[in-house]
Design a protein around this motif. Structure first.
Motif, PDB file in Angstrom:
ATOM      1  N   GLU A   1       0.998  -1.268   0.019  1.00  0.00           N
ATOM      2  CA  GLU A   1      -0.026   0.006   0.114  1.00  0.00           C
ATOM      3  C   GLU A   1       1.221   1.358   0.131  1.00  0.00           C
ATOM      4  OE1 GLU A   1      -0.397  -2.308   2.138  1.00  0.00           O
ATOM      5  OE2 GLU A   1      -1.978  -3.213   2.312  1.00  0.00           O
ATOM      6  N   ASP A   2       0.214   2.500  -0.402  1.00  0.00           N
ATOM      7  CA  ASP A   2       1.344   3.542  -0.690  1.00  0.00           C
ATOM      8  C   ASP A   2       0.741   4.354   0.780  1.00  0.00           C
ATOM      9  OD1 ASP A   2       2.706   3.464  -2.726  1.00  0.00           O
ATOM     10  OD2 ASP A   2       0.392   3.438  -4.096  1.00  0.00           O
ATOM     11  N   PRO A   3       1.230   5.495   1.381  1.00  0.00           N
ATOM     12  CA  PRO A   3       0.639   6.108   2.368  1.00  0.00           C
ATOM     13  C   PRO A   3      -0.052   7.151   2.476  1.00  0.00           C
ATOM     14  CG  PRO A   3       3.547   6.740   2.059  1.00  0.00           C
ATOM     15  CD  PRO A   3       2.333   6.021   0.560  1.00  0.00           C
ATOM     16  N   PRO A   4      -1.423   7.411   2.917  1.00  0.00           N
ATOM     17  CA  PRO A   4      -0.724   7.038   4.857  1.00  0.00           C
ATOM     18  C   PRO A   4      -1.217   5.994   5.762  1.00  0.00           C
ATOM     19  CG  PRO A   4      -2.829   8.155   3.943  1.00  0.00           C
ATOM     20  CD  PRO A   4      -1.857   7.540   2.720  1.00  0.00           C
ATOM     21  N   TYR A   5      -1.109   4.424   4.143  1.00  0.00           N
ATOM     22  CA  TYR A   5      -2.400   3.730   4.662  1.00  0.00           C
ATOM     23  C   TYR A   5      -1.204   2.590   5.078  1.00  0.00           C
ATOM     24  CZ  TYR A   5      -6.252   6.878   3.562  1.00  0.00           C
ATOM     25  OH  TYR A   5      -6.800   7.551   3.470  1.00  0.00           O
ATOM     26  N   ARG A   6      -0.376   2.889   4.615  1.00  0.00           N
ATOM     27  CA  ARG A   6       1.311   2.015   3.884  1.00  0.00           C
ATOM     28  C   ARG A   6       1.188   0.556   5.671  1.00  0.00           C
ATOM     29  NH1 ARG A   6       6.759   3.349   1.445  1.00  0.00           N
ATOM     30  NH2 ARG A   6       5.097   2.536  -0.626  1.00  0.00           N
ATOM     31  N   MET A   7       1.259  -0.571   5.223  1.00  0.00           N
ATOM     32  CA  MET A   7       1.591  -1.727   6.530  1.00  0.00           C
ATOM     33  C   MET A   7       2.754  -2.681   6.086  1.00  0.00           C
ATOM     34  SD  MET A   7      -1.659  -1.890   7.912  1.00  0.00           S
ATOM     35  CE  MET A   7      -1.688  -3.089   8.138  1.00  0.00           C
ATOM     36  N   PRO A   8       3.306  -3.331   7.088  1.00  0.00           N
ATOM     37  CA  PRO A   8       4.307  -3.935   7.106  1.00  0.00           C
ATOM     38  C   PRO A   8       4.501  -4.714   6.116  1.00  0.00           C
ATOM     39  CG  PRO A   8       3.583  -3.910   9.268  1.00  0.00           C
ATOM     40  CD  PRO A   8       2.401  -3.163   8.204  1.00  0.00           C
ATOM     41  N   ILE A   9       5.710  -4.519   5.189  1.00  0.00           N
ATOM     42  CA  ILE A   9       5.836  -5.785   4.485  1.00  0.00           C
ATOM     43  C   ILE A   9       5.843  -6.533   4.857  1.00  0.00           C
ATOM     44  CG2 ILE A   9       7.429  -6.341   2.121  1.00  0.00           C
ATOM     45  CD1 ILE A   9       7.921  -3.420   2.227  1.00  0.00           C
ATOM     46  N   PRO A  10       5.458  -7.646   5.266  1.00  0.00           N
ATOM     47  CA  PRO A  10       5.492  -9.480   6.122  1.00  0.00           C
ATOM     48  C   PRO A  10       6.506 -10.267   5.404  1.00  0.00           C
ATOM     49  CG  PRO A  10       3.640 -10.233   4.559  1.00  0.00           C
ATOM     50  CD  PRO A  10       4.217  -8.521   4.550  1.00  0.00           C
ATOM     51  N   ILE A  11       7.758  -9.895   5.158  1.00  0.00           N
ATOM     52  CA  ILE A  11       9.113 -10.687   5.518  1.00  0.00           C
ATOM     53  C   ILE A  11      10.323 -10.628   6.799  1.00  0.00           C
ATOM     54  CG2 ILE A  11      11.530 -11.140   3.254  1.00  0.00           C
ATOM     55  CD1 ILE A  11       9.689  -9.911   1.204  1.00  0.00           C
ATOM     56  N   TYR A  12      10.251 -11.321   6.428  1.00  0.00           N
ATOM     57  CA  TYR A  12      10.620 -12.025   7.983  1.00  0.00           C
ATOM     58  C   TYR A  12      12.048 -12.903   7.856  1.00  0.00           C
ATOM     59  CZ  TYR A  12       6.725  -9.769   9.782  1.00  0.00           C
ATOM     60  OH  TYR A  12       5.313  -9.177  10.385  1.00  0.00           O
ATOM     61  N   ARG A  13      12.254 -13.690   5.960  1.00  0.00           N
ATOM     62  CA  ARG A  13      13.236 -14.463   5.974  1.00  0.00           C
ATOM     63  C   ARG A  13      13.169 -13.779   4.280  1.00  0.00           C
ATOM     64  NH1 ARG A  13      14.308 -14.743  10.954  1.00  0.00           N
ATOM     65  NH2 ARG A  13      13.660 -17.049  12.435  1.00  0.00           N
ATOM     66  N   SER A  14      14.469 -14.144   4.103  1.00  0.00           N
ATOM     67  CA  SER A  14      15.062 -13.764   2.472  1.00  0.00           C
ATOM     68  C   SER A  14      14.410 -14.563   1.923  1.00  0.00           C
ATOM     69  CB  SER A  14      16.367 -14.601   2.030  1.00  0.00           C
ATOM     70  OG  SER A  14      17.429 -13.606   3.145  1.00  0.00           O
ATOM     71  N   GLY A  15      13.597 -16.284   2.101  1.00  0.00           N
ATOM     72  CA  GLY A  15      13.197 -17.135   1.556  1.00  0.00           C
ATOM     73  C   GLY A  15      11.367 -16.504   1.318  1.00  0.00           C
ATOM     74  N   ASP A  16      10.890 -15.975   2.438  1.00  0.00           N
ATOM     75  CA  ASP A  16       9.258 -15.991   2.433  1.00  0.00           C
ATOM     76  C   ASP A  16       8.894 -14.962   1.328  1.00  0.00           C
ATOM     77  OD1 ASP A  16      10.030 -16.728   5.013  1.00  0.00           O
ATOM     78  OD2 ASP A  16       9.301 -14.382   6.554  1.00  0.00           O
ATOM     79  N   ARG A  17       7.503 -16.160   0.644  1.00  0.00           N
ATOM     80  CA  ARG A  17       6.490 -15.676   0.184  1.00  0.00           C
ATOM     81  C   ARG A  17       5.903 -15.175   0.476  1.00  0.00           C
ATOM     82  NH1 ARG A  17       8.093 -17.387  -5.023  1.00  0.00           N
ATOM     83  NH2 ARG A  17       9.626 -18.611  -5.599  1.00  0.00           N
ATOM     84  N   ILE A  18       4.720 -14.174   0.093  1.00  0.00           N
ATOM     85  CA  ILE A  18       4.169 -12.673   1.063  1.00  0.00           C
ATOM     86  C   ILE A  18       3.361 -12.611  -1.314  1.00  0.00           C
ATOM     87  CG2 ILE A  18       5.318 -11.971   2.016  1.00  0.00           C
ATOM     88  CD1 ILE A  18       6.023  -9.753   0.819  1.00  0.00           C
TER      89      ILE A  18
END
Ligand code: 0RQ
Length: 496
Positions: free
Chosen positions: A180-197
């Motif tokens: 999403e773009d500001p002001p509604y930007r949420m975290p990008i849920p990548i916690y490990r290099s290989g995560d697929r989101i």
């Protein structure tokens, strides 16, 4: 290739490049796929044919990053480009940019897609994208890069697709997520290099497709030279240093690695091949080069994330032959995700990027030779350097056969400043600037990183600056660019 169009209503859009490029006229903003690889090849050639027949027009060309000669080279040669953004690495285009015949703005790659969505780059008149297939729902499977294509496709008023003959088995390697773009930007849920989101395809409104072409043209391949002594020494310094830091418990052993473009960057990753300390690594980078495949083959990669693959001809064949195996390890993402400051910071990436020159206090020039002439652009180096857990800047200590010192009193252009740069490395040595005050940095960089031929000159400058100007980062302003001036006057930074 017709069976690559699985969304049958688009069948009637099949045409040839000459017909398709009528959608591109003088002043058209053309947003293309491509990020070292995966760029359209037929439309640029068709535009050149039009120009050769005497038509006068110029386009504004926006890509993911650099493309091949088949785009930047031929369009620049034909004088068809008015504006180009962002990073490019083509010699003809570079010359035209430096001659002010093409306007060029250098952007951090992670920021582009959201700026385009904001409208900051003007209307997205036409997107020209390469794909291996169109899904049954009318979405796109990209080729060897993702770059900004998801956003270009979403924002474009018209879409031209070049269906490539590359293996359709590439499907599944991509992970497409538009934040999403500001002001509604949420975290990008990548916690490990290989995560697929995200999804394995680029969402597309098929109504906007105006033309589909079939292409058997290949990306021009990278040419990597075997790591030379200089690159090997740089790689050794980095790996020794990180190993030492891990053994001393000063950093965790599993932080992911990013390595920039070019031979030195490739050599650093190749250094892992012969290294017994690092058993398995994660890669969270921007461009994945040959060395990544070698490391996967050795079982040394847990996951490799990037926005594009730049492979030599040999590596490309190997990659396509055993795609099913490499696909388990590799994820290709939009560049706003591969280079996302948020994700790079969260993962704690070890970032390694190449400089044109560094100065004694650790400021870095990655883009402009002698302060004025653009080389390629900042690319993703700022995204990674500023946000990595540990940021290396690497450069051979000299250029042009030793006539240029890559360590100078003051950089002639600044891309990265001392606050973003942790460790400076040349073939002669490495300086960890983190625990040092600026004067200590200068002394260490001159002693350990500069080429021996330039150490006395640098030391003399520094000592006189300390005695004359004093201060926190002493400089003699009238002489700070003396090395550069000498080179421009005599073709050599040595003083005679
Ligand atoms: O010139 O082509 O005329 O021979 O610069 O230098 O040594 O071949 O090295 O290909 O690795 O490029 C910084 C340009 C290095 C590149 C730079 C001249 C040298 C030669 C190329 P020639 P080399 P490389 C993103 C990573 C910015 C973007 C970035 C780059 C040419 O790495 O564009 O980091 N980086 N992206 O002779 C004058 C000097 C010079 C010099 C080199 N001090 N003065 N000329 N050259 N040093 C992040 C990813 O994840 C991918």
């Amino acid at each position: 290739l017709r069976d690559r169009i699985r969304f049958k209503p688009l069948m009637d859009k099949i045409t040839d490049a000459d017909a398709a490029c009528v959608h591109i006229q003088n002043g058209t903003n053309v947003f293309i796929s491509g990020f070292t690889a995966g760029y359209p090849k037929l439309i640029p050639q068709a535009l050149v044919r039009r120009a050769e027949k005497g038509e006068r027009f110029r386009i504004n060309l926006f890509a993911g990053a650099s493309t091949g000669d088949a785009v930047d080279g031929v369009l620049a040669e034909a004088g068809l480009v008015s504006w180009r953004r962002p990073y490019m690495s083509n010699r003809t285009m570079r010359n035209r940019i430096n001659a002010d015949e093409i306007r060029f703005k250098d952007d951090h790659l992670s920021r582009l897609s959201s700026q385009v969505r904001d409208g900051g780059w003007g209307r997205a008149h036409v997107a020209v994208v390469e794909a291996v297939a169109i899904t049954r729902k009318g979405h796109l499977i990209p080729t060897m890069s993702v770059g900004n294509t998801p956003t270009y496709v979403r924002e474009a008023e018209k879409i031209i697709i070049e269906i490539s003959s590359e293996p359709p088995d590439l499907e599944g390697i991509h992970d497409i997520f538009i934040p999403e773009d500001p002001p509604y930007r949420m975290p990008i849920p990548i916690y490990r290099s290989g995560d697929r989101i995200g999804k394995p395809f680029i969402e597309m409104d098929p109504q906007k497709v105006t033309a589909i072409l079939f292409s058997r043209e290949e990306d021009s391949c990278a040419v990597f030279t075997e790591p030379d002594t200089v690159s090997r020494r740089i790689a050794e310094h980095i790996l020794d240093f990180v190993e030492h830091e891990i053994k001393r418990d000063r950093m965790p052993s599993f932080l992911p690695w990013q390595s920039g473009v070019g031979d030195v960057a490739n050599a650093v990753l190749s250094g892992f091949l012969e290294n017994d300390f690092f058993h398995t690594i994660d890669i969270y980078s921007e461009v994945l080069q040959d060395a990544v495949l070698d490391l996967i083959d050795m079982g040394k990669v847990r996951a490799a994330s990037g926005s594009a693959m730049t492979l030599s001809h040999k590596a490309r064949t190997r990659f396509f032959n055993e795609l099913y195996r490499y696909k388990e390890k590799i994820v290709l993402r939009p560049v706003e995700i591969s280079n996302s400051p948020e994700v790079v910071r969260r993962l704690g990436v070890i970032a390694i990027n190449t400089a044109i020159e560094v100065d004694i206090y650790g400021h870095v020039n990655s883009t402009h030779v002698m302060g004025s002439h653009l080389m390629n652009g900042i690319g993703g180096s700022g995204d990674f350097l500023r946000n990595g857990a540990l940021s290396f800047v690497v450069t051979p200590s000299t250029a042009k056969g030793g006539k240029i010192s890559a360590v100078v009193p003051m950089v002639s252009h600044v891309d990265h400043n001392e606050h973003s740069v942790d460790v400076i490395v040349t073939e002669h040595g490495l300086v960890d600037t983190r625990p040092l005050a600026p004067r200590q940095v200068a002394e260490a960089v001159i002693r350990k990183c500069a080429h021996p031929d330039y150490r006395d000159l640098l030391w003399d400058y520094y000592q006189r600056a300390v005695r004359g100007a004093g201060g926190h980062e002493p400089h003699i302003l009238a002489e700070a660019f003396g090395f550069h001036e000498r080179f421009m006057a005599t073709g050599d930074m040595h003083s005679r």
